[in-house]
Design an enzyme around this catalytic site. Structure first.
Site, PDB file in Angstrom:
ATOM      1  N   HIS A 193       2.917   2.871  12.915  1.00 32.27           N
ATOM      2  CA  HIS A 193       1.939   3.822  13.462  1.00 32.27           C
ATOM      3  C   HIS A 193       2.480   4.574  14.694  1.00 32.27           C
ATOM      4  O   HIS A 193       1.751   5.326  15.325  1.00 32.27           O
ATOM      5  CB  HIS A 193       0.604   3.142  13.825  1.00 32.27           C
ATOM      6  CG  HIS A 193      -0.091   2.501  12.659  1.00 32.27           C
ATOM      7  ND1 HIS A 193      -1.434   2.199  12.649  1.00 32.27           N
ATOM      8  CD2 HIS A 193       0.372   2.114  11.447  1.00 32.27           C
ATOM      9  CE1 HIS A 193      -1.767   1.637  11.486  1.00 32.27           C
ATOM     10  NE2 HIS A 193      -0.666   1.578  10.746  1.00 32.27           N
ATOM     11  N   ASP A 210       6.153   0.579   7.576  1.00 30.81           N
ATOM     12  CA  ASP A 210       4.753   0.304   7.182  1.00 30.81           C
ATOM     13  C   ASP A 210       4.361   1.189   6.028  1.00 30.81           C
ATOM     14  O   ASP A 210       3.830   2.273   6.236  1.00 30.81           O
ATOM     15  CB  ASP A 210       3.857   0.529   8.402  1.00 30.81           C
ATOM     16  CG  ASP A 210       2.387   0.293   8.112  1.00 30.81           C
ATOM     17  OD1 ASP A 210       2.078  -0.358   7.111  1.00 30.81           O
ATOM     18  OD2 ASP A 210       1.544   0.759   8.909  1.00 30.81           O
ATOM     19  N   GLU A 226       2.269  -7.184   3.290  1.00 33.17           N
ATOM     20  CA  GLU A 226       3.045  -6.735   4.450  1.00 33.17           C
ATOM     21  C   GLU A 226       2.929  -7.650   5.676  1.00 33.17           C
ATOM     22  O   GLU A 226       1.930  -8.338   5.871  1.00 33.17           O
ATOM     23  CB  GLU A 226       2.598  -5.339   4.877  1.00 33.17           C
ATOM     24  CG  GLU A 226       1.185  -5.304   5.427  1.00 33.17           C
ATOM     25  CD  GLU A 226       0.693  -3.891   5.721  1.00 33.17           C
ATOM     26  OE1 GLU A 226       1.411  -3.118   6.362  1.00 33.17           O
ATOM     27  OE2 GLU A 226      -0.437  -3.585   5.290  1.00 33.17           O
ATOM     28  N   HIS A 259       0.850  -1.188   0.000  1.00 29.09           N
ATOM     29  CA  HIS A 259       0.000   0.000   0.000  1.00 29.09           C
ATOM     30  C   HIS A 259       0.886   1.237   0.000  1.00 29.09           C
ATOM     31  O   HIS A 259       1.998   1.229   0.553  1.00 29.09           O
ATOM     32  CB  HIS A 259      -1.003   0.011   1.153  1.00 29.09           C
ATOM     33  CG  HIS A 259      -0.431   0.028   2.538  1.00 29.09           C
ATOM     34  ND1 HIS A 259       0.042   1.170   3.131  1.00 29.09           N
ATOM     35  CD2 HIS A 259      -0.274  -0.956   3.453  1.00 29.09           C
ATOM     36  CE1 HIS A 259       0.464   0.889   4.357  1.00 29.09           C
ATOM     37  NE2 HIS A 259       0.292  -0.400   4.581  1.00 29.09           N
ATOM     38  N   ASP A 262      -0.166   4.426   0.974  1.00 33.45           N
ATOM     39  CA  ASP A 262      -0.483   5.451   1.986  1.00 33.45           C
ATOM     40  C   ASP A 262       0.169   5.127   3.322  1.00 33.45           C
ATOM     41  O   ASP A 262       0.570   3.976   3.576  1.00 33.45           O
ATOM     42  CB  ASP A 262      -2.004   5.603   2.160  1.00 33.45           C
ATOM     43  CG  ASP A 262      -2.701   4.314   2.592  1.00 33.45           C
ATOM     44  OD1 ASP A 262      -2.257   3.224   2.195  1.00 33.45           O
ATOM     45  OD2 ASP A 262      -3.697   4.397   3.351  1.00 33.45           O
ATOM     46  N   GLU A 277      -5.040   1.665   2.189  1.00 26.86           N
ATOM     47  CA  GLU A 277      -5.072   0.526   3.128  1.00 26.86           C
ATOM     48  C   GLU A 277      -5.261   1.001   4.546  1.00 26.86           C
ATOM     49  O   GLU A 277      -5.956   0.382   5.352  1.00 26.86           O
ATOM     50  CB  GLU A 277      -3.770  -0.286   3.007  1.00 26.86           C
ATOM     51  CG  GLU A 277      -3.770  -1.596   3.808  1.00 26.86           C
ATOM     52  CD  GLU A 277      -3.369  -1.463   5.272  1.00 26.86           C
ATOM     53  OE1 GLU A 277      -3.593  -2.414   6.036  1.00 26.86           O
ATOM     54  OE2 GLU A 277      -2.835  -0.403   5.675  1.00 26.86           O
ATOM     55  N   GLU A 278      -4.632   2.136   4.858  1.00 21.21           N
ATOM     56  CA  GLU A 278      -4.633   2.611   6.246  1.00 21.21           C
ATOM     57  C   GLU A 278      -6.004   3.088   6.724  1.00 21.21           C
ATOM     58  O   GLU A 278      -6.204   3.295   7.908  1.00 21.21           O
ATOM     59  CB  GLU A 278      -3.595   3.729   6.428  1.00 21.21           C
ATOM     60  CG  GLU A 278      -2.146   3.275   6.238  1.00 21.21           C
ATOM     61  CD  GLU A 278      -1.663   2.300   7.310  1.00 21.21           C
ATOM     62  OE1 GLU A 278      -2.464   1.881   8.148  1.00 21.21           O
ATOM     63  OE2 GLU A 278      -0.473   1.964   7.290  1.00 21.21           O
TER      64      GLU A 278
HETATM   65  C1  LIG Z   1      -9.919  -2.298   9.696  1.00 25.91           C
HETATM   66  S1  LIG Z   1      -9.263  -1.393   8.447  1.00 25.91           S
HETATM   67  C2  LIG Z   1      -7.892  -0.615   9.197  1.00 25.91           C
HETATM   68  C3  LIG Z   1      -6.667  -1.359   8.982  1.00 25.91           C
HETATM   69  C4  LIG Z   1      -5.712  -1.341  10.144  1.00 25.91           C
HETATM   70  N1  LIG Z   1      -4.538  -2.064   9.762  1.00 25.91           N
HETATM   71  C5  LIG Z   1      -3.406  -2.021  10.474  1.00 25.91           C
HETATM   72  C6  LIG Z   1      -2.278  -2.893  10.025  1.00 25.91           C
HETATM   73  O1  LIG Z   1      -3.266  -1.272  11.420  1.00 25.91           O
HETATM   74  C7  LIG Z   1      -6.357  -1.986  11.360  1.00 25.91           C
HETATM   75  O2  LIG Z   1      -6.290  -3.205  11.518  1.00 25.91           O
HETATM   76  O3  LIG Z   1      -6.940  -1.259  12.173  1.00 25.91           O
HETATM   77 ZN   LIG Z   2       0.618  -1.366   6.449  1.00 23.98          ZN
HETATM   78 ZN   LIG Z   3      -0.435   0.627   8.923  1.00 27.85          ZN
END
Ligand SMILES: CSCC[C@H](NC(C)=O)C(=O)O
Ligand SMILES: [Zn+2]
Ligand SMILES: [Zn+2]
Length: 405
Positions: free
Chosen positions: A377, A115, A177, A82, A84, A149-150
């Site tokens: 993050h 990430d 990833e 991804h 972003d 994706e984020e």
């Molecule tokens: C549910 S969509 C958001 C995606 C986010 N992915 C990661 C890897 O932090 C999460 O799991 O919160």
């Molecule tokens: Zn990621």
């Molecule tokens: Zn992420």
């Protein structure tokens, strides 16, 4: 090292491209996708890769690069990343998050360093190395660079897997990833928990804070949240004590979490307010029956007349069964060559792999980040130059191994 000799040291092209990519501010909620697409299309040209930009959702481009294999009858290998990255709290960073500075110890500091901009560059630089060695691969490689994706992937991988452009890729297997690892090991994610985000809304009567107001919105909400928390406790106990079939402790991805992440209620201490709300982040383990779990949650909410609104729910996807795929043997032998352990696990959060697995494309989530704290993050996200460069060699073997099956 004197500043003179430091200056003289030529940076590896892989590191330079990595740092350039990190400097593009593809940060949510307003990612510079135009700048990113320009960078990627130029990069594809540099490596003589076919390149196509697809805009399934306006302003959210997807870039697809292709390196044709010698055996087009074989299903392709998807190398997904991804584009972003998540927002930053700049005041908590010791270095600017979008300058990709390289510290004296080789740490490259930037949002996206782990990430997952490293992974996208690893795919590209592995291809550069294979081309330099005049290698040809049997299977066609498609590098998919996806947006959003984020923020859930709904305008990215989710729409992409349903498109004709995806169908044309004839996907057989995908890499995506993983997470960093503090040990000399890489995590290998073969499945994921399913996210289910809920808003709970409790309504009641209003009145004076000194009285027994019935029904009370906060009372109803808290009684309901008690159920989520009791379930949370029992799953936490399982995580602490349960062993998997191979005698190893289970991991976060093997249990279901029900975390209360948002609470909203009240206006003043002596006023019983008529409404209270909560947000719950549920992650359903792959072994759980979704219908039964949903029914249980519905009953928790119904008991105190609490309304339940789904913000988003993923209905689950089959995990990629390691023993069913020769790619698993490739991972093991490449890891052995590179003297690194592989730790297969269920990914505790969500990645774009869930959409691939859901339509039947097996996928492994792996990021070749060893001996590094997990900083996705987080503030001061970084990846060391040497770890990054070792990653390039790892992907040379991984990609060529998988594409020559
Ligand atoms: C549910 S969509 C958001 C995606 C986010 N992915 C990661 C890897 O932090 C999460 O799991 O919160
Ligand atoms: Zn990621
Ligand atoms: Zn992420």
């Amino acid at each position: 090292m004197s500043p003179q000799s430091k200056k003289a040291k030529v940076e590896d092209i892989a590191v330079t491209r990595f740092r350039e990519y990190l400097r593009i501010k593809t940060v949510q909620p307003t990612p510079d996708y135009a700048g990113c697409t320009a960078f990627l299309t130029k990069y594809a040209k540099e490596l003589n890769l076919e390149c196509k930009v697809v805009e399934l959702v306006k302003g959210k481009p997807l870039v697809i690069m292709t390196w044709k294999g010698t055996d087009p009858s074989q299903k392709s290998l998807i190398l997904n990343s991804h584009t972003d990255v998540v927002p930053v709290s700049e005041e908590h960073w010791d270095n600017p998050p979008f300058e990709a500075v390289k510290l004296d110890n080789g740490d490259i500091v930037a949002r996206g360093a782990q990430d997952m901009k490293c992974v996208g560059i690893w795919y590209m630089e592995a291809i550069r190395k294979l081309q330099q060695q005049n290698k040809k691969l049997k299977r066609t490689l498609h590098l998919t660079w996806v947006p959003d994706e984020e923020i859930g992937g709904h305008d990215g991988m989710m729409v992409f897997v349903k498109s004709k452009e995806f169908k044309e890729l004839n996907a057989g297997f995908a890499l995506d990833e993983g997470l960093a690892n503090e040990k000399n090991a890489f995590k290998l994610y073969y499945g994921e928990r399913s996210p289910w985000w809920l808003t709970l809304i409790a309504k009641g009567n209003a009145g004076h804070g000194s009285k027994f107001i019935e029904p009370s919105a906060t009372y109803r909400l808290l009684k309901t949240l008690d159920k989520f928390l009791a379930f949370r406790d029992s799953e936490q106990k399982r995580l602490e004590f349960e062993l998997s079939h191979d005698g190893k402790p289970i991991t976060l991805g093997d249990v279901t979490t029900t975390n209360v992440t948002i609470l909203k209620a009240g206006v003043q201490h002596n006023v019983v307010h008529e409404e209270a709300q909560a947000g719950v982040d549920i992650r359903i383990a792959p072994t759980v029956n979704h219908k039964e779990f949903e029914q249980m949650v519905k009953e928790w909410c119904a008991e105190y007349d609490v309304e339940m609104k789904t913000v988003q729910k993923f209905d689950g996807a089959p995990s990629t069964i390691l023993s069913e795929h020769k790619e698993w043997q490739v991972v093991q032998s490449v890891a052995k060559k590179h003297k690194v352990d592989i730790e297969p696990e269920i990914f505790p959060a969500a990645t774009d792999s869930r959409f691939l697995r859901q339509i039947g494309v097996p996928a492994f989530g792996i990021s070749a980040i060893k001996n590094t704290p997990v900083l996705l993050h987080d503030h001061n996200e970084y990846l060391n130059e040497n770890v990054f460069l070792e990653g390039v060699s790892f992907y040379v073997d991984l990609i060529s191994g998988m594409a020559n099956l």
